[in-house]
Design an enzyme around this catalytic site. Structure first.
Site, short mmCIF file in Angstrom:
data_model
loop_
_atom_site.label_atom_id
_atom_site.label_comp_id
_atom_site.label_asym_id
_atom_site.label_seq_id
_atom_site.Cartn_x
_atom_site.Cartn_y
_atom_site.Cartn_z
N ASP A 184 0.42 1.74 8.49
CA ASP A 184 -0.18 1.02 9.63
C ASP A 184 0.71 1.09 10.88
O ASP A 184 0.24 0.84 11.99
CB ASP A 184 -0.41 -0.45 9.28
CG ASP A 184 -1.53 -0.61 8.27
OD1 ASP A 184 -2.06 0.41 7.80
OD2 ASP A 184 -1.87 -1.76 7.93
N GLY A 233 0.82 -1.21 0.00
CA GLY A 233 0.00 0.00 0.00
C GLY A 233 0.85 1.26 0.00
O GLY A 233 1.96 1.28 0.52
N ARG A 241 1.09 -5.78 -4.92
CA ARG A 241 1.13 -6.70 -3.78
C ARG A 241 1.59 -8.11 -4.17
O ARG A 241 1.42 -9.05 -3.39
CB ARG A 241 -0.24 -6.75 -3.10
CG ARG A 241 -0.64 -5.45 -2.40
CD ARG A 241 -1.75 -5.67 -1.41
NE ARG A 241 -2.21 -4.43 -0.80
CZ ARG A 241 -1.66 -3.87 0.29
NH1 ARG A 241 -0.63 -4.44 0.86
NH2 ARG A 241 -2.15 -2.75 0.78
N ASP A 269 5.62 -8.01 5.30
CA ASP A 269 5.64 -9.12 4.34
C ASP A 269 6.69 -8.91 3.25
O ASP A 269 7.44 -9.82 2.91
CB ASP A 269 4.26 -9.23 3.64
CG ASP A 269 3.30 -10.04 4.48
OD1 ASP A 269 3.75 -10.68 5.44
OD2 ASP A 269 2.10 -10.02 4.16
N LYS A 276 8.40 0.53 5.37
CA LYS A 276 7.25 1.34 4.95
C LYS A 276 5.95 0.76 5.48
O LYS A 276 5.80 -0.46 5.48
CB LYS A 276 7.21 1.36 3.41
CG LYS A 276 5.97 1.94 2.81
CD LYS A 276 5.26 1.03 1.82
CE LYS A 276 4.54 -0.12 2.46
NZ LYS A 276 3.52 -0.78 1.62
N THR A 277 5.03 1.54 5.89
CA THR A 277 3.61 1.23 6.05
C THR A 277 2.95 2.26 6.94
O THR A 277 3.47 2.60 8.02
CB THR A 277 3.28 -0.18 6.60
OG1 THR A 277 1.86 -0.27 6.73
CG2 THR A 277 3.91 -0.54 7.92
#
Ligand code: FBP
Length: 556
Positions: A205, A81, A145, A176, A202-203
Site C-alpha cells: 500500500d 498482507g 493478521r 500496525d 513492509k506493505t
C-alpha cells in the site's frame, strides 16, 4: 521439484547490498545521530515508552567494529498482507547472521505473529532458505493478521523466547505490526528480558513511509505489476475502441498505489481518496467528473477509456462514511436479527428507509441495488459493513451510466458507454520481486542483523538514498517511537505509527494534477510493460515514479 526457467535464474541472482554493508560485520561501525522525538504527542508517547523513547538515530558506516559479535538466536515473523520481497528480508537476515557467526540460529515463526505465542516455528538452514531466494510470496513461513498487543501475549512471547534462548525478534510488517513491535520492544526492555525487537517496513500500500523511510517494500513490484496490466488494458482499449475499463487497485486507506499506477500509465481518470476527502466530494460529484471525461472523449468519437479507482475511496466520501456509520447503528446488536427475518428486499428496503436519516437515504437511494444489498449482507464479525468488499469500480460505473443517461435525455451526450470491470490486488502481492525490491529487502534483512548485533531495541531497519544505485544506499536504524502519535482507535486513545496518506501538496500528486485534464480528454496512454529482471540497468533497476518525483528526479 520442477522449476520455471525464471525461478531457476532468480535463485542465482545476487542481491545488491548498500556499499557500507559489504565486507562483513568486522568492517561496519556505527555513527550515532541525534536523539529522536515522536512526530507528535511527545509527552504521551514518552510516558508510554519510558525505556525505548528518545533513542538516537543511527547510520552504519565503513570502519573497525569494536563490538563483540556475540552469538544470536533470532526469531523472524511475517505479518499482514503479502508483499514481494518478504522472502529476501529473511534471506538477508539469515545470510548476515551466518556471516557473523556460523553458530547463530534463525527461527521462523509460522503463520504470522500468532506463531510466536503458539511456539510454532521452523529453524532455517541453507537448503530451506535457498529455495526461497528472490522469490515472491510469504509461503516460506506464512503470514497472519493476529495482533501482538496484550500483556498475556507478551508474557507468553517472553516464555517462548526464554525457552529457545532467543535474543531478538524481527517483525516484518506494516504500520500496525510495527506499532506492535514497538510495544513489544518496550515490554521486553521494561521486563529486562534481554530480547530486542527490530521492525522492517513492509506493505504494497506504500503508506508506511516518512522522512526516514522512503518506501515500504513490495510497493515497487506490486505497482509495476498493476501498471503492466493497466498498460495492456489501455492498449487493448485503444485498439478495440469500444469499452470503458474501471480498474480498482489495492490500497485499503491511502491511494499511493492508484497514484503510482496513474503516473506510470496516464489513464483518463484516476481517483485519489485523499483529494476526495479534502474536497468533501460527493458520489454524484465524482460520477459527474468521470462523465465529463466520457463526454469529452465521445465528442471526438472515442467511446473508450480507462479509470483507476483506489480500493478505499468510498470511505473517504464524507456522505458515504456517514451512511456506513448509520447502517452500522441500524443493525447493531440484536437489531440485525429483526432485519434478517424480513421476508424480502422490499420489506428490508422499507426498514432501511425508516431507519436512515434523510441525507443518508438520499445517498443510499442512488446506489445500484447490488451495492445496496452488499452493504447489508456482507458484514464483519462485529456486525459492521465491510467497506473493503464494496465493488467500488462497479459502483462508479453504474453512477456514471445514470449521469450519462440524464445527459443523453438533455441532448448533451450522444456516445456509447460500455463499462468493463477489473480488480488488481492479489495479482501483484506475490510477484517475483523486482530487482529493486529484491535488493532493498535483502538489505533490510541484512541490516536488521547488524542492528541486533549492536544491541538496538525498538528500531526499524532503515535503508535510504534509494533513488541512487545500491552501492550508495545508506543503512541504519530509526527508533520506531519516532514515527508515532496518539490516535483514536475503537473509542480509545492509542499510540500508533502515523499512516502516510497521499500528500496533496507533494510532488507526485502535483504532477498528476498538472496533467490529468490532458490525460482525461486525450489518449496519452503509457505502456510500461512487464518488470524486467535482466538487461540494461535503466530498465531493470528503474524506481517508481512516486519516489523519482519525491526526489525531484522527473523533468517535465
Ligand atoms: P498490509 O497493510 O498488511 O500490507 O496489507 C495491505 C493489503 O494488501 C491491502 O492493499 C488490501 O486491502 C489488504 O491487504 C487485503 O488483505 P487480505 O489479504 O486480508 O485480503
Amino acid at each position: 521439484m520442477k522449476l520455471s526457467p525464471l525461478q531457476k535464474a532468480r535463485y542465482q541472482y545476487v542481491p545488491k547490498l548498500p556499499g557500507m554493508l559489504r565486507g562483513g560485520i568486522s568492517e561496519i561501525c556505527v555513527n550515532e545521530g541525534e536523539a529522536t522525538k515522536s512526530v507528535a504527542d511527545q509527552e504521551k508517547i514518552k510516558a508510554l515508552f519510558p525505556n525505548t523513547y528518545g533513542k538516537k538515530e543511527i547510520t552504519f558506516q565503513k570502519g573497525k567494529n569494536t563490538a563483540v559479535a556475540k552469538k544470536q538466536v533470532v526469531g523472524v515473523i511475517l505479518s499482514g498482507g503479502q508483499a514481494p520481497g518478504g522472502h529476501n528480508v529473511i534471506c538477508g537476515l539469515y545470510d548476515a547472521l551466518k556471516a557473523t557467526n556460523k553458530d547463530n540460529v534463525l527461527y521462523g515463526f509460522k503463520g504470522g505473529p500468532s506463531g510466536l505465542v503458539e511456539d510454532d516455528f521452523v529453524v532455517f538452514d541453507d537448503e530451506f532458505i535457498n529455495r526461497f531466494r528472490n522469490t515472491g510470496g510469504f509461503d516460506i513461513i506464512g503470514s497472519g493478521r493476529t495482533k501482538l498487543e496484550t500483556e498475556e501475549q507478551f508474557k507468553i512471547a517472553t516464555e517462548v523466547c526464554k525457552k529457545h534462548g532467543i535474543t531478538a525478534i524481527v517483525i516484518i510488517g506494516g504500520d500496525d505490526s510495527n506499532t506492535n513491535a514497538a510495544v513489544l520492544a518496550e515490554y521486553f526492555a521494561a521486563h529486562k528480558t534481554g530480547v530486542s525487537v527490530i521492525g522492517c517496513p513492509k506493505t504494497i500500500d506504500g503508506d508506511l513511509k516518512n522522512d526516514d523511510i522512503e518506501i515500504s517494500f513490495g510497493f515497487d513490484t506490486a505497482t509495476k505489476t498493476y501498471s503492466e496490466l493497466i498498460g495492456n488494458i489501455e492498449r487493448d482499449c485503444n485498439s478495440a475502441k469500444k469499452y470503458w475499463h474501471f480498474v480498482k487497485v489495492m490500497g485499503r486507506s491511502a491511494s499511493h498505489v492508484a497514484l503510482e499506477c496513474a503516473l506510470e500509465t496516464q489513464p483518463n481518470i484516476c481517483l485519489i481518496s485523499e483529494e476526495v476527502a479534502a474536497k468533501k466530494m460527493s458520489l454524484s460529484q465524482i460520477a459527474n467528473d468521470i462523465a465529463d471525461s466520457v463526454c469529452a472523449r465521445a465528442q471526438k468519437g472515442w467511446n473508450f477509456g480507462v479509470a483507476i479507482i483506489p480500493e478505499g475511496v468510498v470511505e473517504f466520501v464524507p456522505e458515504f462514511s456517514k451512511l456506513i456509520a448509520e447502517i452500522n447503528d441500524l443493525l447493531a446488536g440484536n437489531k440485525a436479527d429483526a432485519f434478517n427475518k424480513l421476508a424480502n428486499w422490499n420489506e428490508k428496503y422499507a426498514f432501511i428507509e425508516k431507519g436512515l436519516s434523510k441525507e443518508s437515504m438520499q445517498v443510499f437511494a442512488i446506489l445500484p441495488q447490488s451495492i445496496q444489498q452488499q452493504l447489508f449482507l456482507e458484514r464483519d464479525p462485529h456486525g459492521n459493513v465491510q467497506v473493503s468488499l464494496i465493488e467500488s469500480e462497479k459502483l462508479f460505473s453504474a453512477l456514471v451510466k445514470d449521469v450519462l443517461a440524464e445527459r443523453k435525455k438533455k441532448g448533451l451526450y450522444n456516445g456509447k458507454f460500455s463499462p468493463l470491470h477489473h480488480f488488481f490486488g492479489y495479482e501483484g502481492r506475490c510477484a517475483f520481486p523486482s530487482n529493486f525490491d529484491a535488493d532493498y529487502c535483502y538489505s533490510l534483512g541484512y541490516n536488521a542483523c547488524m542492528l541486533i548485533q549492536y544491541g538496538y531495541n525498538g528500531y526499524l531497519s532503515k535503508v535510504s538514498n534509494l533513488s541512487k544505485p545500491a552501492e550508495n544506499w545508506v543503512a541504519g536504524g530509526m527508533p520506531i517511537t519516532k514515527m508515532m502519535n496518539i490516535e483514536r482507535r475503537h473509542g480509545e486513545d492509542k499510540p500508533v505509527i502515523r499512516k502516510a496518506l497521499v500528500e496533496l501538496d507533494g510532488a507526485p500528486f502535483k504532477f498528476f494534477e498538472a496533467h490529468r485534464k490532458e490525460w482525461s480528454e486525450n489518449t496519452c496512454y503509457l505502456y510500461p510493460g512487464a518488470i524486467q529482471y535482466y538487461g540494461p540497468t535503466e530498465v531493470c533497476d528503474v524506481i517508481t515514479r512516486t519516489l523519482a518525483l519525491e526526489k525531484g528526479l522527473v523533468e517535465e
